[in-house]
Design a protein around this motif. Structure first.
Motif, PDB file in Angstrom:
ATOM      1  N   UNK A  18       0.913  -1.135  -0.141  1.00  0.00           N
ATOM      2  CA  UNK A  18      -0.113   0.173  -0.001  1.00  0.00           C
ATOM      3  C   UNK A  18       0.836   1.113  -0.046  1.00  0.00           C
ATOM      4  N   UNK A  19       2.128   1.090   0.180  1.00  0.00           N
ATOM      5  CA  UNK A  19       2.842   2.409  -0.012  1.00  0.00           C
ATOM      6  C   UNK A  19       3.661   2.729   1.216  1.00  0.00           C
ATOM      7  N   UNK A  20       4.552   3.710   1.236  1.00  0.00           N
ATOM      8  CA  UNK A  20       5.434   3.885   2.508  1.00  0.00           C
ATOM      9  C   UNK A  20       4.657   4.420   3.801  1.00  0.00           C
ATOM     10  N   UNK A  21       3.760   5.377   3.406  1.00  0.00           N
ATOM     11  CA  UNK A  21       3.085   5.828   4.568  1.00  0.00           C
ATOM     12  C   UNK A  21       1.537   5.585   4.716  1.00  0.00           C
ATOM     13  N   UNK A  22       1.486   4.152   4.751  1.00  0.00           N
ATOM     14  CA  UNK A  22       0.184   3.577   4.899  1.00  0.00           C
ATOM     15  C   UNK A  22       0.224   2.836   6.191  1.00  0.00           C
ATOM     16  N   UNK A  23      -1.117   2.748   6.830  1.00  0.00           N
ATOM     17  CA  UNK A  23      -1.522   1.922   7.986  1.00  0.00           C
ATOM     18  C   UNK A  23      -2.871   1.398   7.738  1.00  0.00           C
ATOM     19  N   UNK A  24      -2.965   0.277   8.185  1.00  0.00           N
ATOM     20  CA  UNK A  24      -4.468  -0.564   7.846  1.00  0.00           C
ATOM     21  C   UNK A  24      -4.967  -0.791   9.163  1.00  0.00           C
ATOM     22  N   UNK A  25      -6.438  -0.225   9.100  1.00  0.00           N
ATOM     23  CA  UNK A  25      -7.370  -0.369  10.187  1.00  0.00           C
ATOM     24  C   UNK A  25      -8.403  -1.144   9.824  1.00  0.00           C
ATOM     25  N   UNK A  26      -8.597  -2.356  10.760  1.00  0.00           N
ATOM     26  CA  UNK A  26      -9.663  -3.035  10.571  1.00  0.00           C
ATOM     27  C   UNK A  26     -10.789  -2.751  11.109  1.00  0.00           C
ATOM     28  N   UNK A 185      -3.307   7.113   5.551  1.00  0.00           N
ATOM     29  CA  UNK A 185      -1.953   7.752   5.242  1.00  0.00           C
ATOM     30  C   UNK A 185      -1.633   8.319   6.742  1.00  0.00           C
ATOM     31  N   UNK A 186      -0.474   8.203   7.315  1.00  0.00           N
ATOM     32  CA  UNK A 186      -0.156   8.592   8.470  1.00  0.00           C
ATOM     33  C   UNK A 186       1.345   9.409   8.094  1.00  0.00           C
ATOM     34  N   UNK A 187       1.833  10.234   9.019  1.00  0.00           N
ATOM     35  CA  UNK A 187       3.038  11.205   8.830  1.00  0.00           C
ATOM     36  C   UNK A 187       3.875  10.101   9.316  1.00  0.00           C
ATOM     37  N   UNK A 188       4.980   9.832   8.525  1.00  0.00           N
ATOM     38  CA  UNK A 188       6.193   9.108   9.055  1.00  0.00           C
ATOM     39  C   UNK A 188       7.398  10.000   9.100  1.00  0.00           C
ATOM     40  N   UNK A 189       7.883   9.459  10.108  1.00  0.00           N
ATOM     41  CA  UNK A 189       9.318  10.223  10.206  1.00  0.00           C
ATOM     42  C   UNK A 189       9.946  10.021   9.415  1.00  0.00           C
TER      43      UNK A 189
END
Length: 210
Positions: A18-26, A185-189
């Motif tokens: 899904x890409x670098x800045x992705x996080x999955x939420x069930x 999408x979340x802000x990734x350091x």
């Protein structure tokens, strides 16, 4: 920066899919059928309160038109999630990848989903795969396919990358991505690194103090 919220396998599989800045939420409250692959998501040690509350909301019937969700669990030990399962299959932890591949094969054959088929083709077949309960496997696959966009497959955080990738591909084939599995999408350091990279640097003697 090291982010410990996701395991290396989850982080790598999510980044690859899904890409670098992705996080999955069930979104368990939207799922009519849930399959947990060695995932104790009802225990707050592995899951979270929001997920527990969302799943539990579908176990209570308030009106005649409402339906209860159904939970399938494949696990190697008895867990809180397993105790809540409608259908539970005990399986050695080492055989979870083989089970996931067998399930993915059934779903790919029935749905003709090219993405799932290509994912299966690129992953090596698990060695020494055991013989699974064919009826259990078939019923589980059929139940998931009967609820496109309203089913959900979750893999335990300690399962390897192959299981994570196949779980994502199964959810995509079942039209669950964007419905019961939300991509955020979340802000990734910018300097977030893998802990494996840190270990490599230490073993090479390039880090003197931590």
């Amino acid at each position: 920066v090291y982010d410990p919220l996701l395991t290396e396998a989850q982080s790598f599989a999510t980044q690859l899919s899904f890409g670098d800045n992705a996080r999955l939420i069930p979104r368990f409250e939207r799922a009519d059928v849930v399959l947990a692959l060695d995932s104790d998501f009802l225990d707050c040690g592995e899951g979270d309160l929001a997920g527990v509350r969302a799943f539990s909301s579908r176990r209570r019937i308030g009106e005649a038109k409402e339906t209860m969700n159904r939970l399938y669990v494949v696990e190697n030990r008895f867990t809180l999630t397993g105790a809540m399962a409608d259908h539970r299959l005990r399986c050695p932890a080492s055989q979870i990848p083989a089970f996931t591949r067998a399930l993915a094969g059934k779903i790919a054959a029935a749905t003709k989903d090219q993405g799932l088929a290509s994912t299966i083709a690129t992953l090596a077949e698990p060695a020494n795969a055991m013989k699974f309960d064919e009826q259990w496997l078939t019923e589980c696959a059929n139940d998931l396919m009967a609820k496109p966009g309203a089913s959900l497959v979750v893999a335990g955080s300690h399962q390897p990358v192959v299981v994570q990738l196949m779980a994502y591909a199964i959810n995509a084939a079942l039209k669950n991505v964007g419905a019961t599995l939300i991509v955020r999408e979340f802000a990734r350091a910018p300097r977030t690194n893998s802990i494996l990279q840190l270990a490599g640097e230490m073993n090479a003697g390039r880090i003197k103090q931590l």
